[in-house]
Design a protein around this motif. Structure first.
Motif, PDB file in Angstrom:
ATOM      1  N   GLY A  91       0.842  -1.096   0.019  1.00 34.26           N
ATOM      2  CA  GLY A  91       0.140  -0.032   0.049  1.00 34.26           C
ATOM      3  C   GLY A  91       0.758   1.250   0.043  1.00 34.26           C
ATOM      4  O   GLY A  91       0.450   1.947  -0.464  1.00 34.26           O
ATOM      5  N   ALA A  92       1.911   1.294   0.404  1.00 31.80           N
ATOM      6  CA  ALA A  92       2.830   2.503   0.754  1.00 31.80           C
ATOM      7  C   ALA A  92       3.021   2.969  -0.750  1.00 31.80           C
ATOM      8  O   ALA A  92       3.581   4.004  -0.910  1.00 31.80           O
ATOM      9  CB  ALA A  92       4.252   1.946   1.486  1.00 31.80           C
ATOM     10  N   PHE A  93       3.243   1.949  -1.848  1.00 39.38           N
ATOM     11  CA  PHE A  93       3.581   2.270  -3.070  1.00 39.38           C
ATOM     12  C   PHE A  93       2.384   2.977  -3.810  1.00 39.38           C
ATOM     13  O   PHE A  93       2.768   3.360  -4.832  1.00 39.38           O
ATOM     14  CB  PHE A  93       4.159   1.142  -3.875  1.00 39.38           C
ATOM     15  N   ILE A 163      17.223  10.401   5.901  1.00 38.24           N
ATOM     16  CA  ILE A 163      16.921   8.880   5.853  1.00 38.24           C
ATOM     17  C   ILE A 163      15.953   8.596   4.502  1.00 38.24           C
ATOM     18  O   ILE A 163      15.121   9.339   4.552  1.00 38.24           O
ATOM     19  CB  ILE A 163      16.088   8.468   7.217  1.00 38.24           C
ATOM     20  N   ARG A 164      16.324   7.607   3.797  1.00 38.74           N
ATOM     21  CA  ARG A 164      15.306   7.143   2.792  1.00 38.74           C
ATOM     22  C   ARG A 164      14.225   6.478   3.282  1.00 38.74           C
ATOM     23  O   ARG A 164      14.320   5.821   4.250  1.00 38.74           O
ATOM     24  CB  ARG A 164      16.157   6.002   1.982  1.00 38.74           C
ATOM     25  N   ILE A 165      12.938   6.860   2.878  1.00 41.92           N
ATOM     26  CA  ILE A 165      11.772   6.261   3.241  1.00 41.92           C
ATOM     27  C   ILE A 165      10.961   5.983   2.074  1.00 41.92           C
ATOM     28  O   ILE A 165      11.153   6.399   1.117  1.00 41.92           O
ATOM     29  CB  ILE A 165      10.832   7.394   4.248  1.00 41.92           C
ATOM     30  N   PRO A 167       6.295   5.825   2.202  1.00 39.44           N
ATOM     31  CA  PRO A 167       5.436   6.521   3.180  1.00 39.44           C
ATOM     32  C   PRO A 167       5.004   6.012   4.360  1.00 39.44           C
ATOM     33  O   PRO A 167       4.897   6.370   5.376  1.00 39.44           O
ATOM     34  CB  PRO A 167       4.031   6.624   2.255  1.00 39.44           C
ATOM     35  N   VAL A 168       5.624   4.514   4.519  1.00 37.55           N
ATOM     36  CA  VAL A 168       5.401   3.712   5.698  1.00 37.55           C
ATOM     37  C   VAL A 168       6.090   4.658   6.932  1.00 37.55           C
ATOM     38  O   VAL A 168       5.608   4.704   7.972  1.00 37.55           O
ATOM     39  CB  VAL A 168       6.102   2.359   5.502  1.00 37.55           C
ATOM     40  N   TYR A 169       7.231   4.969   6.752  1.00 32.45           N
ATOM     41  CA  TYR A 169       8.117   5.407   7.642  1.00 32.45           C
ATOM     42  C   TYR A 169       7.866   7.205   8.087  1.00 32.45           C
ATOM     43  O   TYR A 169       8.487   7.451   9.061  1.00 32.45           O
ATOM     44  CB  TYR A 169       9.688   5.073   7.636  1.00 32.45           C
ATOM     45  N   ARG A 170       7.368   7.652   6.915  1.00 30.66           N
ATOM     46  CA  ARG A 170       7.534   9.255   6.809  1.00 30.66           C
ATOM     47  C   ARG A 170       7.154   9.824   8.188  1.00 30.66           C
ATOM     48  O   ARG A 170       7.862  10.580   8.908  1.00 30.66           O
ATOM     49  CB  ARG A 170       6.615   9.869   5.896  1.00 30.66           C
ATOM     50  N   TYR A 200      18.394   4.196   6.145  1.00 31.13           N
ATOM     51  CA  TYR A 200      16.769   4.000   5.306  1.00 31.13           C
ATOM     52  C   TYR A 200      16.090   3.046   6.219  1.00 31.13           C
ATOM     53  O   TYR A 200      16.456   2.328   7.195  1.00 31.13           O
ATOM     54  CB  TYR A 200      17.450   2.900   4.253  1.00 31.13           C
ATOM     55  N   GLY A 201      14.738   2.979   5.822  1.00 33.01           N
ATOM     56  CA  GLY A 201      13.801   2.008   6.579  1.00 33.01           C
ATOM     57  C   GLY A 201      13.435   1.000   5.428  1.00 33.01           C
ATOM     58  O   GLY A 201      13.447   0.958   4.385  1.00 33.01           O
ATOM     59  N   TRP A 202      13.503  -0.234   6.305  1.00 37.14           N
ATOM     60  CA  TRP A 202      13.125  -1.488   5.456  1.00 37.14           C
ATOM     61  C   TRP A 202      12.952  -2.665   6.500  1.00 37.14           C
ATOM     62  O   TRP A 202      13.130  -2.274   7.517  1.00 37.14           O
ATOM     63  CB  TRP A 202      14.529  -2.093   4.706  1.00 37.14           C
ATOM     64  N   PRO A 203      12.069  -3.525   6.082  1.00 35.43           N
ATOM     65  CA  PRO A 203      11.816  -4.721   7.224  1.00 35.43           C
ATOM     66  C   PRO A 203      13.165  -5.467   7.510  1.00 35.43           C
ATOM     67  O   PRO A 203      14.221  -5.429   6.978  1.00 35.43           O
ATOM     68  CB  PRO A 203      10.751  -5.701   6.126  1.00 35.43           C
ATOM     69  N   ILE A 204      12.733  -6.461   8.375  1.00 33.73           N
ATOM     70  CA  ILE A 204      14.135  -7.219   8.900  1.00 33.73           C
ATOM     71  C   ILE A 204      14.493  -8.050   7.782  1.00 33.73           C
ATOM     72  O   ILE A 204      15.856  -8.379   8.006  1.00 33.73           O
ATOM     73  CB  ILE A 204      13.475  -8.298  10.183  1.00 33.73           C
ATOM     74  N   ASP A 226       4.118  -3.968  10.777  1.00 33.16           N
ATOM     75  CA  ASP A 226       4.294  -5.319   9.975  1.00 33.16           C
ATOM     76  C   ASP A 226       4.189  -5.207   8.456  1.00 33.16           C
ATOM     77  O   ASP A 226       3.252  -4.518   8.028  1.00 33.16           O
ATOM     78  CB  ASP A 226       3.186  -6.266  10.560  1.00 33.16           C
ATOM     79  N   ALA A 227       5.305  -5.483   7.953  1.00 36.88           N
ATOM     80  CA  ALA A 227       5.188  -5.326   6.683  1.00 36.88           C
ATOM     81  C   ALA A 227       4.206  -5.772   5.802  1.00 36.88           C
ATOM     82  O   ALA A 227       3.832  -7.056   5.954  1.00 36.88           O
ATOM     83  CB  ALA A 227       6.700  -5.538   5.694  1.00 36.88           C
ATOM     84  N   GLU A 228       3.557  -5.134   4.923  1.00 40.53           N
ATOM     85  CA  GLU A 228       2.263  -5.638   4.239  1.00 40.53           C
ATOM     86  C   GLU A 228       2.781  -5.785   2.639  1.00 40.53           C
ATOM     87  O   GLU A 228       3.138  -4.567   2.162  1.00 40.53           O
ATOM     88  CB  GLU A 228       1.191  -4.620   4.399  1.00 40.53           C
ATOM     89  N   VAL A 229       2.779  -6.769   2.148  1.00 41.42           N
ATOM     90  CA  VAL A 229       2.915  -7.123   0.946  1.00 41.42           C
ATOM     91  C   VAL A 229       1.822  -8.134   0.303  1.00 41.42           C
ATOM     92  O   VAL A 229       1.551  -9.156   0.839  1.00 41.42           O
ATOM     93  CB  VAL A 229       4.281  -7.522   0.375  1.00 41.42           C
TER      94      VAL A 229
HETATM   95  O1  173 Z   1       9.876   0.623   0.500  1.00 37.00           O
HETATM   96  C1  173 Z   1       9.635   0.277   1.672  1.00 37.00           C
HETATM   97  O2  173 Z   1      10.336   0.433   2.642  1.00 37.00           O
HETATM   98  C2  173 Z   1       8.312  -0.320   1.826  1.00 37.00           C
HETATM   99  O3  173 Z   1       7.457   0.559   1.966  1.00 37.00           O
HETATM  100  C3  173 Z   1       8.203  -1.658   2.104  1.00 37.00           C
HETATM  101  C4  173 Z   1       6.840  -1.945   2.372  1.00 37.00           C
HETATM  102  C5  173 Z   1       6.714  -3.440   2.528  1.00 37.00           C
HETATM  103  C6  173 Z   1       7.686  -4.314   2.332  1.00 37.00           C
HETATM  104  C7  173 Z   1       9.098  -3.825   2.065  1.00 37.00           C
HETATM  105  C8  173 Z   1       9.270  -2.664   2.007  1.00 37.00           C
END
Ligand code: 173
Length: 322
Positions: A91-93, A163-165, A167-170, A200-204, A226-229
Motif C-alpha cells: 500500500g505504501a507504493f 533517511i530514505r523512506i 510513506p510507511v516511515y514518514r 533507510y527504512g526496510w523490513p527485517i 508489520d510489512a504488508e505485501v
Molecule cells: O519501500 C519500503 O520500505 C516499503 O514501503 C516496504 C513495504 C513492504 C515491504 C518492504 C518494503
C-alpha cells in the motif's frame, strides 16, 4: 425447414467445439512493484509457475516482470486502470491513489484471523471503492520494519540525518527529527553509495537482495509495524472472470497466503546473516525502546486518521479486534 435448422445447429456446434475449452481459459498479466531479484518477487514468480501448471484450461498468469516493466510507484495506478490485471504490491507504493493504502502496516493479528474477523472484508470494500482493486491475499507478514543507519545512535534522535523512506516511515522518522527522502527500493543502493542518505527504512528481511548490506553499519532495534505485501487485482477484471476462474485464483492466492509461516524462519535467518555481515545492532534501554515503539504506533495511526477521517477510525476499530 426442420432439417435446415438441424444442419445449421450442427454446423455451429462443430465450429464452436474446438474453441470451447479455450473459452474457459484466460490469461492475467502480472507485475511486481518490488525489484525483479528480490525474494518477494521470486516467490510470486514461483507461485505463477505453479498456478500455470495447475490452471491449464482455466487460468494462466503472464508474469511480465518488476519495476523495469512498470516503475514501483506506478504499479498501483496500472492495476486500478487495468493496464495490468494483477500485481505484487504494498500500500505504501500507491498512497497516490488513496491514503488508506498505507494503513495495512498497522495490523496486529495474523491475516488468517483478519479473514475471520471482518478485516479483509473492510479492506476489500475500501480497495474496491477507492482503488478499483480486489484484495486477493497478503503474502508477507511477520516482518517488522527497522531503521538501518550508518551513524551510531545513542538515543532515538535523527536530527540532522537524512533517511530514505517510503510513506510507511514518514511520520515516525520525521517525529524523530529526520530529514526524509522517498525512493523506490531500486534506488536505495545508489543513495547509500553516494552518501545521499545516512540510513533507510526496510523490513527485517531483504537487505541482501540488492546488496545494501555492503553499505549498512547498524540496524536499530526494536522493529515496528508489520510489512504488508499483497496480491491485488483490477476489480473489473476480477468481476469478469467466470465463477470457476475466480474460485481457482482465490484458492491459489490463499494457498500462497497460508504459507506465510515461512516468514518467522526468514527473520531468524536474516538476523543471523546481518550479524555475519558485520552489521551491528543498536539497542536502546528498555524504557527508551518502549517509548520508541509507542511513538511508531502513535505517529502511524495519527497519519492514517488525519489522511482519512472517513475510513481511518473504521480501520483502527477493526485492526484492534482480536
Ligand atoms: O519501500 C519500503 O520500505 C516499503 O514501503 C516496504 C513495504 C513492504 C515491504 C518492504 C518494503
Amino acid at each position: 425447414m426442420l432439417r435446415r435448422t438441424f444442419v445449421r445447429a450442427a454446423l455451429a456446434a462443430a465450429v464452436a467445439a474446438p474453441f470451447a475449452a479455450h473459452a474457459q481459459e484466460t490469461t492475467l498479466r502480472m507485475v511486481s512493484a518490488f525489484p525483479e531479484n528480490s525474494f518477494y518477487a521470486k516467490r510470486i514468480e514461483d507461485w505463477a509457475r505453479r498456478v500455470n501448471e495447475e490452471g491449464k484450461g482455466i487460468l494462466q498468469i503472464n508474469y511480465i516482470g518488476g519495476p523495469k516493466a512498470i516503475p514501483t510507484f506506478e504499479v498501483g495506478n496500472a492495476v486500478k486502470t487495468g493496464v495490468v490485471d494483477l500485481a505484487l504490491n504494498t500500500g505504501a507504493f500507491y498512497t497516490n491513489l488513496f491514503p488508506e493504502a498505507d494503513a495495512l502496516k498497522l495490523t496486529q493479528v495474523p491475516v488468517a484471523r483478519q479473514r475471520e474477523n471482518g478485516t479483509i472484508a473492510l479492506i476489500n470494500e475500501i480497495w474496491g471503492r477507492k482503488g478499483n482493486m480486489h484484495y486477493l491475499a497478503r503474502v508477507v507478514e511477520n516482518q517488522p520494519f527497522h531503521l538501518y543507519i550508518n551513524k551510531p545512535l545513542a538515543k532515538p534522535d535523527l536530527t540532522g540525518m537524512k533517511i530514505r523512506i517510503s510513506p510507511v516511515y514518514r511520520d515516525f522518522f520525521q517525529s524523530l527529527g529526520a530529514t526524509v527522502v522517498t525512493t523506490a527500493p531500486g534506488e536505495v543502493y545508489t543513495a547509500l553509495e553516494r552518501g545521499v542518505v545516512d540510513g533507510y527504512g526496510w523490513p527485517i528481511g531483504g537487505i541482501f537482495d540488492l546488496n545494501w548490506h555492503e553499505k549498512t553499519k547498524f540496524r536499530v532495534d526494536p522493529g515496528f509495524y508489520d510489512a504488508e505485501v499483497s496480491l491485488v487485482m483490477n476489480l473489473d477484471r476480477w468481476k469478469k472472470l467466470t465463477p470457476a476462474q475466480r474460485e481457482f485464483l482465490s484458492r491459489q492466492a490463499l494457498a500462497l497466503e497460508s504459507r506465510n509461516s515461512i516468514w518467522a524462519a526468514y527473520t531468524a535467518e536474516e538476523i543471523k546473516r546481518q550479524t555475519a555481515a558485520g552489521i551491528q545492532t543498536i539497542k536502546f534501554d528498555d524504557a527508551t525502546a518502549k517509548m520508541y515503539a509507542a511513538k511508531a504506533k502513535e505517529t502511524g495511526w495519527a497519519g492514517v486518521l488525519k489522511a482519512s477521517p472517513e475510513w481511518g477510525p473504521k480501520l483502527k476499530a477493526q485492526f484492534e479486534k482480536p
